[in-house]
Design a protein around this motif. Structure first.
Motif, PDB file in Angstrom:
ATOM      1  N   GLU A 123       0.828  -1.207   0.000  1.00 34.91           N
ATOM      2  CA  GLU A 123       0.000   0.000   0.000  1.00 34.91           C
ATOM      3  C   GLU A 123       0.863   1.258   0.000  1.00 34.91           C
ATOM      4  OE1 GLU A 123      -3.559   2.265   2.516  1.00 34.91           O
ATOM      5  OE2 GLU A 123      -2.782   0.335   3.225  1.00 34.91           O
ATOM      6  N   LEU A 124       1.948   1.244   0.762  1.00 28.66           N
ATOM      7  CA  LEU A 124       2.866   2.383   0.789  1.00 28.66           C
ATOM      8  C   LEU A 124       3.419   2.652  -0.607  1.00 28.66           C
ATOM      9  CD1 LEU A 124       4.493   4.469   2.478  1.00 28.66           C
ATOM     10  CD2 LEU A 124       6.240   2.698   2.773  1.00 28.66           C
TER      11      LEU A 124
ATOM     12  N   LYS B 256      -3.856  13.543 -11.288  1.00 23.96           N
ATOM     13  CA  LYS B 256      -4.589  14.176 -12.387  1.00 23.96           C
ATOM     14  C   LYS B 256      -5.126  13.146 -13.365  1.00 23.96           C
ATOM     15  CE  LYS B 256      -2.270  18.670 -12.277  1.00 23.96           C
ATOM     16  NZ  LYS B 256      -1.444  19.641 -13.017  1.00 23.96           N
ATOM     17  N   ARG B 257      -4.376  12.028 -13.506  1.00 25.61           N
ATOM     18  CA  ARG B 257      -4.822  10.974 -14.420  1.00 25.61           C
ATOM     19  C   ARG B 257      -5.715   9.968 -13.712  1.00 25.61           C
ATOM     20  NH1 ARG B 257      -2.591   5.893 -16.415  1.00 25.61           N
ATOM     21  NH2 ARG B 257      -0.632   6.133 -15.298  1.00 25.61           N
ATOM     22  N   MET B 258      -5.435   9.705 -12.468  1.00 26.48           N
ATOM     23  CA  MET B 258      -6.128   8.645 -11.759  1.00 26.48           C
ATOM     24  C   MET B 258      -7.079   9.214 -10.713  1.00 26.48           C
ATOM     25  SD  MET B 258      -2.681   6.357 -11.227  1.00 26.48           S
ATOM     26  CE  MET B 258      -3.522   4.905 -10.626  1.00 26.48           C
ATOM     27  N   TRP B 259      -7.585  10.437 -10.942  1.00 25.55           N
ATOM     28  CA  TRP B 259      -8.375  11.133  -9.938  1.00 25.55           C
ATOM     29  C   TRP B 259      -9.569  10.303  -9.491  1.00 25.55           C
ATOM     30  CZ3 TRP B 259     -13.311  12.838  -9.077  1.00 25.55           C
ATOM     31  CH2 TRP B 259     -13.458  13.732  -8.011  1.00 25.55           C
ATOM     32  N   THR B 260      -9.700  10.218  -8.206  1.00 25.20           N
ATOM     33  CA  THR B 260     -10.856   9.563  -7.597  1.00 25.20           C
ATOM     34  C   THR B 260     -10.878   9.949  -6.138  1.00 25.20           C
ATOM     35  OG1 THR B 260     -11.962   7.461  -7.194  1.00 25.20           O
ATOM     36  CG2 THR B 260      -9.592   7.475  -6.961  1.00 25.20           C
ATOM     37  N   HIS B 261     -12.018   9.890  -5.503  1.00 29.38           N
ATOM     38  CA  HIS B 261     -12.080  10.131  -4.060  1.00 29.38           C
ATOM     39  C   HIS B 261     -11.561   8.891  -3.361  1.00 29.38           C
ATOM     40  CE1 HIS B 261     -14.147  13.900  -4.458  1.00 29.38           C
ATOM     41  NE2 HIS B 261     -15.092  13.352  -5.185  1.00 29.38           N
ATOM     42  N   LEU B 262     -10.387   9.003  -2.763  1.00 25.66           N
ATOM     43  CA  LEU B 262      -9.793   7.852  -2.094  1.00 25.66           C
ATOM     44  C   LEU B 262     -10.468   7.579  -0.759  1.00 25.66           C
ATOM     45  CD1 LEU B 262      -6.058   8.688  -2.755  1.00 25.66           C
ATOM     46  CD2 LEU B 262      -7.559   7.179  -4.042  1.00 25.66           C
ATOM     47  N   SER B 263     -11.045   8.612  -0.173  1.00 22.60           N
ATOM     48  CA  SER B 263     -11.657   8.468   1.141  1.00 22.60           C
ATOM     49  C   SER B 263     -12.550   9.663   1.395  1.00 22.60           C
ATOM     50  CB  SER B 263     -10.562   8.399   2.219  1.00 22.60           C
ATOM     51  OG  SER B 263     -11.105   8.558   3.502  1.00 22.60           O
ATOM     52  N   ARG B 264     -13.513   9.496   2.271  1.00 22.82           N
ATOM     53  CA  ARG B 264     -14.338  10.622   2.696  1.00 22.82           C
ATOM     54  C   ARG B 264     -13.763  11.292   3.932  1.00 22.82           C
ATOM     55  NH1 ARG B 264     -17.187  12.491  -1.426  1.00 22.82           N
ATOM     56  NH2 ARG B 264     -18.247  10.807  -2.529  1.00 22.82           N
TER      57      ARG B 264
ATOM     58  N   ASP C  99      -7.190  15.262  -2.004  1.00 24.23           N
ATOM     59  CA  ASP C  99      -6.779  13.867  -2.130  1.00 24.23           C
ATOM     60  C   ASP C  99      -5.283  13.710  -1.863  1.00 24.23           C
ATOM     61  OD1 ASP C  99      -9.325  13.079  -2.679  1.00 24.23           O
ATOM     62  OD2 ASP C  99      -9.058  12.913  -4.840  1.00 24.23           O
ATOM     63  N   ARG C 100      -4.494  14.659  -2.348  1.00 19.50           N
ATOM     64  CA  ARG C 100      -3.053  14.578  -2.111  1.00 19.50           C
ATOM     65  C   ARG C 100      -2.744  14.672  -0.607  1.00 19.50           C
ATOM     66  NH1 ARG C 100      -1.214  17.980  -5.903  1.00 19.50           N
ATOM     67  NH2 ARG C 100      -0.818  16.255  -7.333  1.00 19.50           N
ATOM     68  N   ARG C 101      -3.482  15.531   0.078  1.00 22.90           N
ATOM     69  CA  ARG C 101      -3.266  15.653   1.512  1.00 22.90           C
ATOM     70  C   ARG C 101      -3.688  14.375   2.246  1.00 22.90           C
ATOM     71  NH1 ARG C 101      -6.073  19.820   2.242  1.00 22.90           N
ATOM     72  NH2 ARG C 101      -7.874  18.943   3.333  1.00 22.90           N
ATOM     73  N   LEU C 102      -4.792  13.758   1.797  1.00 23.71           N
ATOM     74  CA  LEU C 102      -5.229  12.490   2.385  1.00 23.71           C
ATOM     75  C   LEU C 102      -4.175  11.403   2.176  1.00 23.71           C
ATOM     76  CD1 LEU C 102      -8.988  12.402   1.314  1.00 23.71           C
ATOM     77  CD2 LEU C 102      -8.063  12.892   3.580  1.00 23.71           C
TER      78      LEU C 102
ATOM     79  N   ASP D 124      -0.952  11.900   1.821  1.00 26.83           N
ATOM     80  CA  ASP D 124       0.186  12.202   2.696  1.00 26.83           C
ATOM     81  C   ASP D 124      -0.083  11.737   4.129  1.00 26.83           C
ATOM     82  OD1 ASP D 124       1.632  13.286   0.635  1.00 26.83           O
ATOM     83  OD2 ASP D 124       1.028  15.364   1.044  1.00 26.83           O
ATOM     84  N   ARG D 125      -1.322  11.918   4.595  1.00 23.31           N
ATOM     85  CA  ARG D 125      -1.660  11.456   5.939  1.00 23.31           C
ATOM     86  C   ARG D 125      -1.556   9.941   6.033  1.00 23.31           C
ATOM     87  NH1 ARG D 125      -7.227  14.911   6.849  1.00 23.31           N
ATOM     88  NH2 ARG D 125      -6.295  16.980   7.117  1.00 23.31           N
ATOM     89  N   ARG D 126      -2.092   9.271   5.020  1.00 24.04           N
ATOM     90  CA  ARG D 126      -2.049   7.819   5.024  1.00 24.04           C
ATOM     91  C   ARG D 126      -0.612   7.315   4.920  1.00 24.04           C
ATOM     92  NH1 ARG D 126      -3.995   3.386   7.141  1.00 24.04           N
ATOM     93  NH2 ARG D 126      -3.815   1.575   5.749  1.00 24.04           N
ATOM     94  N   LEU D 127       0.202   7.963   4.103  1.00 23.95           N
ATOM     95  CA  LEU D 127       1.606   7.574   3.992  1.00 23.95           C
ATOM     96  C   LEU D 127       2.311   7.693   5.332  1.00 23.95           C
ATOM     97  CD1 LEU D 127       2.602   9.208   0.567  1.00 23.95           C
ATOM     98  CD2 LEU D 127       2.522   6.761   1.084  1.00 23.95           C
ATOM     99  N   ALA D 128       2.037   8.776   6.049  1.00 19.77           N
ATOM    100  CA  ALA D 128       2.663   8.979   7.354  1.00 19.77           C
ATOM    101  C   ALA D 128       2.276   7.862   8.323  1.00 19.77           C
ATOM    102  CB  ALA D 128       2.270  10.343   7.923  1.00 19.77           C
ATOM    103  N   ARG D 129       0.980   7.469   8.296  1.00 21.72           N
ATOM    104  CA  ARG D 129       0.540   6.389   9.184  1.00 21.72           C
ATOM    105  C   ARG D 129       1.184   5.059   8.800  1.00 21.72           C
ATOM    106  NH1 ARG D 129      -4.569   9.105   8.925  1.00 21.72           N
ATOM    107  NH2 ARG D 129      -5.294   7.740   7.234  1.00 21.72           N
TER     108      ARG D 129
END
Length: 428
Positions: A127-128, A139-147, A165-168, A170-175
């Motif tokens: 996943e990482l 920009k190519r794979m845009w989708t809502h990854l999470s609410r 989405d990019r910020r989401l 980054d948060r997930r990557l940090a976790r």
């Protein structure tokens, strides 16, 4: 696989350089076909264009894009798979021109790893790597990854969804990194606990037979399948060599040509297992026509992750698939080289014996040979000698058991501190 469980129909795209030998082109596309099959795709056709350099907009030329579009329509294909990594712009332009998804080699391998990961650690690592790859391609794979964090009132004034989405991500990557750091810390503790044991790591190109060798040496149940990346989880088993004590044998993730950098970085805990092993067994599929290129690809990855100082034993596996002439030529060639090697087969009776003997020799080389006098009632130390090493002689003298044994340096050191060592003997 599509949402209804049917296989996706794919057209493969190879774009080798103009000076790439045709034999190598065929081998690379055969490997891509096997990768696509592992991912669940039904390969319908192949399109090839030799390039002086990739097209900045679509990787392949305009005319070849039109040919690819026709091939996709003719075969009712839903997917174009490229054997090289595409830039975000190239991927977007290709999907716009083709009307279907365009996957590159990196995305395909990441998808296979996601499909094959079984342990919690492997799933986190995959996943990482996927999120690191995705982050630059929103920009190519845009989708809502999470609410999470989204919705009405949750975004700042004028903020675009892609930024959210990019910020989401980054948060997930940090976790994910924090969780993997905890696992890495636990691994360090585990390695300290087994510091005195002889640890051996299996490395090699995917489908070279590492898992089969692990099963053959340990006798333990290990998943084995004749498929690229049949397993992406590392596994450690105890192997009793019926000689100088047991070894810890670890099967690591298989390598491949153009292995994604994000994936290498994500599997750092597995790479640490390799870097701290007492011996690396580089398993090579001797029956593969391109075994030299596969060997070089593995060595390149080991160099990339900084594993260049470990002793290596090359294991030429699957010799049962060679003709007598091919086996003789391989033996003559390897005998003329300078590297340590053995030839093995997991299907022939006693086909792993050369590897067992080589491992025994490697283990004996790291043991100390000492003569110790143990009180007759000290069954714990006597059992330790048999468990951790190899007892060569045993005699009884005046209420003591005198043994000549090969044991790890740590064991010999403890015995020496307790005044039990009678003499330091030469290795027998």
């Amino acid at each position: 696989m599509t949402s209804d469980g049917t296989a996706e129909r794919a057209v493969l795209v190879g774009a080798p350089s103009i000076d790439t030998p045709q034999e190598a082109v065929d081998e690379h596309l055969e490997e891509l076909t096997r990768l696509a099959g592992t991912a669940g795709a039904d390969v319908r056709s192949v399109v090839i264009q030799r390039l002086g350099r990739p097209n900045a907009s679509t990787y392949i030329g305009k005319g070849k894009v039109e040919q690819l579009a026709r091939a996709l329509r003719d075969h009712d294909a839903t997917l174009a798979i490229f054997d090289d990594e595409l830039t975000p712009a190239q991927g977007a332009n290709l999907e716009s021109a083709l009307g279907v998804r365009a996957l590159d080699r990196t995305e395909l391998i990441l998808d296979i790893f996601a499909l094959r990961a079984r342990t919690a650690e492997a799933k986190l690592q995959v996943e990482l790597a996927q999120l690191q790859y995705l982050r630059t391609r929103l920009k190519r794979m845009w989708t809502h990854l999470s609410r999470e964090g989204g919705g009405i009132g949750a975004r700042g004034p004028g903020e675009q969804q892609i930024e959210t989405d990019r910020r989401l991500i980054d948060r997930r990557l940090a976790r994910l990194r924090r969780k993997l750091d905890h696992i890495a810390t636990a691994r360090v503790t585990q390695r300290r606990a087994r510091r005195e044991q002889f640890t051996v790591a299996l490395v090699g190109y995917t489908n070279a037979g590492k898992s089969s060798i692990l099963r053959g040496l340990s006798g333990a149940e290990v998943f084995v399948e004749d498929r690229l990346f049949a397993t992406v989880d590392s596994a450690t088993r105890i192997c009793d060599l019926e000689g100088p004590g047991p070894i810890l044998l670890t099967d690591t993730v298989g390598f491949i040509r153009k292995l994604p950098h994000h994936l290498i970085a994500s599997f750092r805990a597995t790479m640490e297992e390799i870097s701290e092993a007492g011996l690396l067994l580089h398993v090579i599929d001797a029956s593969a026509p391109a075994w030299e290129a596969q060997r070089d690809a593995v060595e390149a990855v080991l160099e990339e992750v900084g594993v260049t100082d470990r002793p290596v034993l090359q294991v030429f596996n699957k010799i049962d698939r060679l003709t007598h002439e091919e086996e003789r030529a391989l033996r003559e060639r390897t005998a003329a080289g300078m590297r340590s090697h053995v030839l093995t087969s997991v299907v022939e009776e006693r086909g792993l014996d050369p590897l067992r003997e080589a491992l025994k020799a490697a283990m004996r080389a790291r043991l100390e040979t000492v003569r110790v006098s143990l009180p007759a009632g000290d069954g714990a130390r006597l059992a330790e000698a048999y468990r951790e090493g190899e007892v060569l002689e045993r005699a009884y003298e005046a209420g003591h058991v005198v043994i000549l044994a090969r044991v790890p340096a740590g064991v010999a050191g403890r015995w020496r501190e307790s005044g039990l060592v009678v003499e330091q003997a030469d290795a027998a």
